[in-house]
Motif scaffolding. Structure first.
Motif, PDB file in Angstrom:
ATOM      1  N   MET A   1      -8.759   0.543   1.055  1.00  0.00           N
ATOM      2  CA  MET A   1      -8.352   1.654   0.196  1.00  0.00           C
ATOM      3  C   MET A   1      -6.876   1.495  -0.137  1.00  0.00           C
ATOM      4  SD  MET A   1      -7.657   5.603   1.292  1.00  0.00           S
ATOM      5  CE  MET A   1      -9.261   6.317   1.186  1.00  0.00           C
ATOM      6  N   ALA A   2      -6.539   1.548  -1.413  1.00  0.00           N
ATOM      7  CA  ALA A   2      -5.131   1.486  -1.822  1.00  0.00           C
ATOM      8  C   ALA A   2      -4.403   2.739  -1.338  1.00  0.00           C
ATOM      9  CB  ALA A   2      -5.041   1.368  -3.332  1.00  0.00           C
ATOM     10  N   LYS A   3      -3.143   2.574  -1.024  1.00  0.00           N
ATOM     11  CA  LYS A   3      -2.337   3.698  -0.530  1.00  0.00           C
ATOM     12  C   LYS A   3      -1.716   4.435  -1.708  1.00  0.00           C
ATOM     13  CE  LYS A   3      -3.179   2.330   3.645  1.00  0.00           C
ATOM     14  NZ  LYS A   3      -4.296   2.890   4.360  1.00  0.00           N
ATOM     15  N   ARG A   4      -1.906   5.736  -1.754  1.00  0.00           N
ATOM     16  CA  ARG A   4      -1.351   6.574  -2.825  1.00  0.00           C
ATOM     17  C   ARG A   4       0.075   7.000  -2.532  1.00  0.00           C
ATOM     18  NH1 ARG A   4      -2.985  11.375  -2.596  1.00  0.00           N
ATOM     19  NH2 ARG A   4      -2.063  11.888  -4.592  1.00  0.00           N
ATOM     20  N   ILE A   5       0.382   7.128  -1.246  1.00  0.00           N
ATOM     21  CA  ILE A   5       1.676   7.673  -0.837  1.00  0.00           C
ATOM     22  C   ILE A   5       2.361   6.658   0.070  1.00  0.00           C
ATOM     23  CG2 ILE A   5       2.835   9.561   0.365  1.00  0.00           C
ATOM     24  CD1 ILE A   5      -0.217  10.831  -0.303  1.00  0.00           C
TER      25      ILE A   5
ATOM     26  N   ILE B   1       4.899  -3.174  -1.834  1.00  0.00           N
ATOM     27  CA  ILE B   1       4.004  -3.059  -2.991  1.00  0.00           C
ATOM     28  C   ILE B   1       2.683  -3.767  -2.726  1.00  0.00           C
ATOM     29  CG2 ILE B   1       3.675  -3.803  -5.396  1.00  0.00           C
ATOM     30  CD1 ILE B   1       6.761  -3.216  -5.734  1.00  0.00           C
ATOM     31  N   ASP B   2       2.747  -4.966  -2.177  1.00  0.00           N
ATOM     32  CA  ASP B   2       1.507  -5.719  -1.863  1.00  0.00           C
ATOM     33  C   ASP B   2       0.650  -4.965  -0.851  1.00  0.00           C
ATOM     34  OD1 ASP B   2       2.284  -7.695  -3.613  1.00  0.00           O
ATOM     35  OD2 ASP B   2       2.893  -9.119  -2.057  1.00  0.00           O
ATOM     36  N   CYS B   3       1.275  -4.409   0.177  1.00  0.00           N
ATOM     37  CA  CYS B   3       0.524  -3.672   1.208  1.00  0.00           C
ATOM     38  C   CYS B   3      -0.052  -2.375   0.675  1.00  0.00           C
ATOM     39  CB  CYS B   3       1.397  -3.402   2.426  1.00  0.00           C
ATOM     40  SG  CYS B   3       1.727  -4.882   3.386  1.00  0.00           S
ATOM     41  N   ALA B   4       0.649  -1.744  -0.251  1.00  0.00           N
ATOM     42  CA  ALA B   4       0.156  -0.487  -0.827  1.00  0.00           C
ATOM     43  C   ALA B   4      -1.105  -0.710  -1.643  1.00  0.00           C
ATOM     44  CB  ALA B   4       1.241   0.152  -1.698  1.00  0.00           C
ATOM     45  N   LYS B   5      -1.299  -1.921  -2.129  1.00  0.00           N
ATOM     46  CA  LYS B   5      -2.462  -2.213  -2.960  1.00  0.00           C
ATOM     47  C   LYS B   5      -3.704  -2.597  -2.154  1.00  0.00           C
ATOM     48  CE  LYS B   5       0.316  -3.677  -6.908  1.00  0.00           C
ATOM     49  NZ  LYS B   5       0.804  -4.811  -7.692  1.00  0.00           N
ATOM     50  N   LEU B   6      -3.541  -2.797  -0.856  1.00  0.00           N
ATOM     51  CA  LEU B   6      -4.678  -3.221  -0.013  1.00  0.00           C
ATOM     52  C   LEU B   6      -5.704  -2.125   0.155  1.00  0.00           C
ATOM     53  CD1 LEU B   6      -2.816  -5.163   2.788  1.00  0.00           C
ATOM     54  CD2 LEU B   6      -4.025  -6.110   0.834  1.00  0.00           C
TER      55      LEU B   6
END
Length: 196
Positions: free
Chosen positions: A1-5, A191-196
């Motif tokens: 799930m991508a991170k929204r926050i 940014i890369d981790c937020a998209k995981l």
């Protein structure tokens, strides 16, 4: 799930605020730092100046003094009211939109959400001193005093309200050393981790 926050906690002088601002710009999402002060002040019924100084930093030097400062008959201090208002504003923001939130114990306040990436930015003393001297036009001695004072006040506030230890890796999704990685790489990793 991508991170929204994305929450970013940081040592003073580590560039955490700058990194967070750039991450928000690159992702095209909202950025919250000092922008929340007016909302917190309104919720708490206090002046913006008071909230600016006390929403993230403890007003006293030690935990014991902080724990027992100026409480009313219900046991609440003005700092407690500021924290509760801050908590409410952060939770409302997280419900409303994708964003980056700087400091203010947001990592702990949003700890039960699955869509949050919690980051702690730290750095080496020499690098932080250089940055502070440049940004605030102060001497190295003054920069070290600022680092010690602000980080101590952040730590006291965080430890008091979260019952966790500020800066401990286990409280965050990741901890990044901006002195080693540099600001650009820190931004890319987040940014890369937020998209995981």
């Amino acid at each position: 799930m991508a991170k929204r926050i994305i929450t970013i906690s940081r040592e003073f002088g580590s560039g955490g605020r700058f990194i967070g601002e750039e991450v928000a710009k690159k992702l095209g999402i909202a950025y919250y730092d000092k922008e929340m002060i007016g909302q917190i002040a309104e919720q708490a019924g206090l002046s913006s100046e008071y909230v600016r100084e006390n929403a993230e930093l403890s007003p006293k030097k030690g935990w014991f003094a902080y724990a027992f400062s100026g409480r009313d008959i219900t046991g609440k201090s003005v700092e407690d009211m500021v924290y509760e208002a801050q908590r409410k504003v952060i939770m409302e923001i997280a419900e409303k939109e994708n964003c980056v939130i700087i400091g203010r114990n947001a990592d702990f306040i949003l700890k039960d959400r699955k869509d949050v990436l919690n980051v702690f930015i730290h750095g080496s003393i020499p690098e932080k001193v250089r940055r502070i001297c440049s940004l605030y036009n102060v001497t190295e001695v003054d920069a070290i005093k600022m680092i010690n004072d602000i980080d101590k006040r952040r730590r006291t506030n965080y430890n008091f309200y979260t019952e966790q230890k500020w800066g401990m890796a286990e409280n965050y999704t990741m901890s990044l050393n901006s002195s080693v990685l540099g600001y650009d790489l820190c931004q890319k990793i987040i940014i890369d981790c937020a998209k995981l």
